[in-house]
Write a protein that holds these residues in place. Structure first.
Motif, PDB file in Angstrom:
ATOM      1  N   LEU A  97       0.811  -1.182  -0.052  1.00 20.52           N
ATOM      2  CA  LEU A  97      -0.101   0.098  -0.017  1.00 20.52           C
ATOM      3  C   LEU A  97       0.761   1.299  -0.040  1.00 20.52           C
ATOM      4  O   LEU A  97       0.476   2.202  -0.437  1.00 20.52           O
ATOM      5  N   SER A  98       1.975   1.135   0.425  1.00 20.15           N
ATOM      6  CA  SER A  98       3.023   2.640   0.690  1.00 20.15           C
ATOM      7  C   SER A  98       3.805   2.504  -0.378  1.00 20.15           C
ATOM      8  O   SER A  98       4.640   3.617  -0.688  1.00 20.15           O
ATOM      9  N   PHE A  99       3.830   1.598  -1.427  1.00 14.30           N
ATOM     10  CA  PHE A  99       4.977   1.463  -2.327  1.00 14.30           C
ATOM     11  C   PHE A  99       4.409   2.603  -3.503  1.00 14.30           C
ATOM     12  O   PHE A  99       3.368   2.793  -3.875  1.00 14.30           O
ATOM     13  N   PRO A 100       5.368   3.514  -3.839  1.00 21.86           N
ATOM     14  CA  PRO A 100       5.119   4.602  -4.597  1.00 21.86           C
ATOM     15  C   PRO A 100       4.991   4.372  -5.933  1.00 21.86           C
ATOM     16  O   PRO A 100       5.531   3.650  -6.629  1.00 21.86           O
ATOM     17  N   LEU A 101       3.759   4.932  -6.549  1.00 21.84           N
ATOM     18  CA  LEU A 101       3.729   4.722  -7.843  1.00 21.84           C
ATOM     19  C   LEU A 101       3.750   5.929  -8.939  1.00 21.84           C
ATOM     20  O   LEU A 101       3.857   7.013  -8.363  1.00 21.84           O
ATOM     21  N   ALA A 113      -9.310  -4.755  -1.058  1.00 22.57           N
ATOM     22  CA  ALA A 113      -8.525  -5.703  -1.446  1.00 22.57           C
ATOM     23  C   ALA A 113      -7.986  -5.780  -2.754  1.00 22.57           C
ATOM     24  O   ALA A 113      -6.825  -5.910  -3.211  1.00 22.57           O
ATOM     25  N   TYR A 114      -8.696  -5.020  -3.775  1.00 23.48           N
ATOM     26  CA  TYR A 114      -8.102  -4.687  -5.273  1.00 23.48           C
ATOM     27  C   TYR A 114      -7.214  -3.976  -5.266  1.00 23.48           C
ATOM     28  O   TYR A 114      -6.141  -4.255  -6.003  1.00 23.48           O
ATOM     29  N   GLU A 115      -7.312  -2.704  -4.425  1.00 23.67           N
ATOM     30  CA  GLU A 115      -5.957  -1.946  -4.649  1.00 23.67           C
ATOM     31  C   GLU A 115      -4.994  -2.448  -3.865  1.00 23.67           C
ATOM     32  O   GLU A 115      -3.865  -2.350  -4.316  1.00 23.67           O
ATOM     33  N   ARG A 116      -4.989  -3.217  -2.987  1.00 19.73           N
ATOM     34  CA  ARG A 116      -3.545  -4.052  -2.381  1.00 19.73           C
ATOM     35  C   ARG A 116      -3.351  -4.680  -3.182  1.00 19.73           C
ATOM     36  O   ARG A 116      -2.151  -4.931  -3.664  1.00 19.73           O
ATOM     37  N   ASP A 117      -4.019  -5.654  -3.814  1.00 17.00           N
ATOM     38  CA  ASP A 117      -3.770  -6.420  -5.110  1.00 17.00           C
ATOM     39  C   ASP A 117      -2.988  -5.893  -6.263  1.00 17.00           C
ATOM     40  O   ASP A 117      -1.799  -6.603  -6.439  1.00 17.00           O
ATOM     41  N   THR A 118      -3.517  -4.891  -6.658  1.00 22.19           N
ATOM     42  CA  THR A 118      -2.983  -4.159  -7.639  1.00 22.19           C
ATOM     43  C   THR A 118      -1.393  -3.528  -7.340  1.00 22.19           C
ATOM     44  O   THR A 118      -0.460  -3.685  -8.168  1.00 22.19           O
ATOM     45  N   ARG A 119      -1.550  -2.990  -6.250  1.00 21.45           N
ATOM     46  CA  ARG A 119      -0.406  -2.488  -5.751  1.00 21.45           C
ATOM     47  C   ARG A 119       0.915  -3.429  -5.395  1.00 21.45           C
ATOM     48  O   ARG A 119       1.994  -3.122  -5.737  1.00 21.45           O
ATOM     49  N   GLN A 120       0.384  -4.396  -5.173  1.00 18.51           N
ATOM     50  CA  GLN A 120       1.405  -5.448  -4.768  1.00 18.51           C
ATOM     51  C   GLN A 120       1.936  -6.015  -6.181  1.00 18.51           C
ATOM     52  O   GLN A 120       2.975  -6.341  -6.216  1.00 18.51           O
ATOM     53  N   PHE A 121       0.978  -6.176  -7.038  1.00 18.02           N
ATOM     54  CA  PHE A 121       1.529  -6.787  -8.541  1.00 18.02           C
ATOM     55  C   PHE A 121       2.612  -5.303  -9.132  1.00 18.02           C
ATOM     56  O   PHE A 121       3.617  -5.905  -9.597  1.00 18.02           O
ATOM     57  N   LEU A 122       2.282  -4.310  -8.935  1.00 21.79           N
ATOM     58  CA  LEU A 122       2.892  -2.998  -9.615  1.00 21.79           C
ATOM     59  C   LEU A 122       4.264  -2.993  -8.718  1.00 21.79           C
ATOM     60  O   LEU A 122       5.509  -2.968  -9.423  1.00 21.79           O
ATOM     61  N   ALA A 123       4.427  -3.614  -7.243  1.00 21.34           N
ATOM     62  CA  ALA A 123       5.503  -3.465  -6.672  1.00 21.34           C
ATOM     63  C   ALA A 123       6.339  -4.605  -7.078  1.00 21.34           C
ATOM     64  O   ALA A 123       7.686  -4.741  -7.288  1.00 21.34           O
ATOM     65  N   GLY A 130      -9.105  -8.988  -9.990  1.00 20.42           N
ATOM     66  CA  GLY A 130      -8.934  -7.493 -10.058  1.00 20.42           C
ATOM     67  C   GLY A 130      -7.895  -6.846 -11.000  1.00 20.42           C
ATOM     68  O   GLY A 130      -7.959  -5.841 -11.589  1.00 20.42           O
ATOM     69  N   LEU A 131      -6.564  -7.640 -11.347  1.00 26.09           N
ATOM     70  CA  LEU A 131      -5.818  -7.160 -12.137  1.00 26.09           C
ATOM     71  C   LEU A 131      -6.418  -7.028 -13.407  1.00 26.09           C
ATOM     72  O   LEU A 131      -6.073  -6.420 -14.369  1.00 26.09           O
ATOM     73  N   ARG A 132      -7.371  -8.065 -13.893  1.00 30.97           N
ATOM     74  CA  ARG A 132      -7.898  -7.927 -15.089  1.00 30.97           C
ATOM     75  C   ARG A 132      -9.137  -6.938 -15.341  1.00 30.97           C
ATOM     76  O   ARG A 132      -9.196  -6.393 -16.386  1.00 30.97           O
ATOM     77  N   SER A 133      -9.635  -6.627 -14.088  1.00 28.70           N
ATOM     78  CA  SER A 133     -10.525  -5.501 -14.207  1.00 28.70           C
ATOM     79  C   SER A 133      -9.897  -4.031 -14.593  1.00 28.70           C
ATOM     80  O   SER A 133     -10.255  -3.419 -14.975  1.00 28.70           O
ATOM     81  N   PHE A 134      -8.756  -4.145 -13.897  1.00 27.39           N
ATOM     82  CA  PHE A 134      -8.048  -3.018 -13.928  1.00 27.39           C
ATOM     83  C   PHE A 134      -7.490  -2.865 -15.461  1.00 27.39           C
ATOM     84  O   PHE A 134      -7.395  -1.650 -15.970  1.00 27.39           O
ATOM     85  N   ALA A 135      -7.049  -3.877 -16.232  1.00 31.88           N
ATOM     86  CA  ALA A 135      -6.664  -3.717 -17.476  1.00 31.88           C
ATOM     87  C   ALA A 135      -7.855  -3.461 -18.350  1.00 31.88           C
ATOM     88  O   ALA A 135      -7.554  -2.717 -19.210  1.00 31.88           O
ATOM     89  N   ARG A 136      -9.123  -4.066 -18.171  1.00 33.78           N
ATOM     90  CA  ARG A 136     -10.037  -3.552 -19.101  1.00 33.78           C
ATOM     91  C   ARG A 136     -10.418  -2.042 -18.788  1.00 33.78           C
ATOM     92  O   ARG A 136     -10.804  -1.564 -19.719  1.00 33.78           O
ATOM     93  N   PHE A 137     -10.285  -1.642 -17.526  1.00 25.43           N
ATOM     94  CA  PHE A 137     -10.695  -0.274 -17.339  1.00 25.43           C
ATOM     95  C   PHE A 137      -9.466   0.456 -18.291  1.00 25.43           C
ATOM     96  O   PHE A 137      -9.824   1.545 -18.808  1.00 25.43           O
ATOM     97  N   LEU A 138      -8.362   0.308 -18.325  1.00 27.05           N
ATOM     98  CA  LEU A 138      -7.280   1.100 -18.831  1.00 27.05           C
ATOM     99  C   LEU A 138      -7.724   1.079 -20.408  1.00 27.05           C
ATOM    100  O   LEU A 138      -7.457   2.113 -21.048  1.00 27.05           O
ATOM    101  N   GLU A 139      -8.271  -0.257 -21.012  1.00 21.60           N
ATOM    102  CA  GLU A 139      -8.631  -0.314 -22.481  1.00 21.60           C
ATOM    103  C   GLU A 139      -9.813   0.752 -22.603  1.00 21.60           C
ATOM    104  O   GLU A 139      -9.849   1.548 -23.633  1.00 21.60           O
TER     105      GLU A 139
END
Length: 320
Positions: free
Chosen positions: A7-11, A39-49, A95-104
């Motif tokens: 959650l604290s990882f800089p983006l 949960a979705y925010e934590r999972d996405t930040r975890q993936f980006l980290a 969650g990551l798939r949802s984020f990817a669809r949103f980006l598209e």
């Protein structure tokens, strides 16, 4: 990486803006619960980290379009090394798939890799309802009369468990009912807020209403109309953990298995209704299931119970 570190990882600014807009979209338009959003925010930040370490640089939106299935598989493999189960991995991937669809959809780029990776298999476990007699017993305050607890606490626990079994509520739904909506004094239904902030009205049996009225008559704390009617020992809102501990005590008293949890009372509500010929669509509405397929899981439970009785009692079954 720990949840706190994720959650604290800089983006990068563009990723941070896209992530914030996506979460607002899920909350306001998709009406996902606050817990799911966290949960979705934590999972996405975890993936980006993970990507920052995996690729050697902090990810930007332009870089997400270059992701490969191998990058996704590396992330899932890394999570498995931390003994993360398949169900959690499926949620992270969703969650990551949802984020990817949103980006598209918002024309921020494509991330096709998310749709090409198959998620881990999940072994679906059927609900484990309590026997009818046991489900009735856990709602009886007299069963715990010998405990060193105030009578109002025992009545409170019995009232909550009565709501779970008598109305098929989730524990969070029962504990969030405000005092002004208490189904007493002839009120034969209660409105609850379920997943996705969806409201539904559920009939309340007279026995459940009496249990709630008995608790309210004994509760020593003031109960403001708009605040939850179930209170903890010190007067604050009742924690789900306290209800779980009460159920744990009742399991020991009744000799029930570890699967006899507060949520099992909700399963018992649905299964026992089906066993008495209840309509599947009506039970879906009572439970607040968005999909009928979720409710249909209870038909399998009831079928399994019927087959067990058949094998035990039918003369031809014993001859097999």
């Amino acid at each position: 990486m720990s949840n706190v570190a994720a959650l604290s990882f800089p983006l990068s600014p563009d990723v941070q803006a896209a992530l914030a807009e996506w979460l607002r979209h899920l909350g306001s338009e998709r009406r996902l619960s606050p817990r799911t959003l966290v949960a979705y925010e934590r999972d996405t930040r975890q993936f980006l980290a993970f990507l920052a370490t995996h690729r050697g640089e902090p990810p930007a939106l332009a870089g997400l379009a270059d992701l490969t299935p191998a990058d996704l598989r590396a992330f899932l493999s890394e999570r498995r090394q931390h003994e993360i189960g398949n169900r959690t991995l499926m949620r992270q991937l969703a969650g990551l798939r949802s984020f990817a669809r949103f980006l598209e959809r918002t024309e921020r780029g494509e991330a096709a890799a998310f749709t090409t990776v198959r998620g881990p298999r999940i072994t679906r476990t059927l609900p484990k309802p309590l026997p009818v007699n046991a489900a009735r017993a856990v709602t009886d305050a007299d069963l715990r009369a010998g405990e060193d607890k105030p009578q109002w606490v025992l009545m409170r626990d019995a009232a909550v468990l009565s709501l779970l079994y008598g109305c098929g509520l989730r524990i969070g739904e029962a504990l969030s009912i405000p005092r002004k909506d208490a189904p007493i004094d002839g009120r034969d239904s209660v409105t609850v807020v379920g997943k996705g902030n969806k409201m539904r009205s559920v009939p309340v049996l007279p026995q459940v209403s009496r249990a709630i009225a008995d608790y309210l008559a004994l509760c020593p704390y003031p109960l403001p109309p708009d605040e939850p009617m179930f209170r903890g020992a010190k007067g604050g809102p009742l924690s789900p953990r306290i209800v779980q501990l009460a159920m744990q005590t009742l399991r020991g008293a009744l000799g029930l298995p570890a699967s006899a949890t507060p949520h099992a009372l909700r399963h018992s509500f649905a299964t026992h209704l089906l066993g008495r010929g209840g309509d599947l669509r009506a039970i879906q509405e009572l439970l607040g299931h968005a999909s009928l397929s979720t409710t249909q899981g209870y038909t399998k439970v009831d079928a399994a119970r019927l087959m067990a009785a058949f094998d035990a009692a039918h003369p031809r079954a014993r001859a097999r």
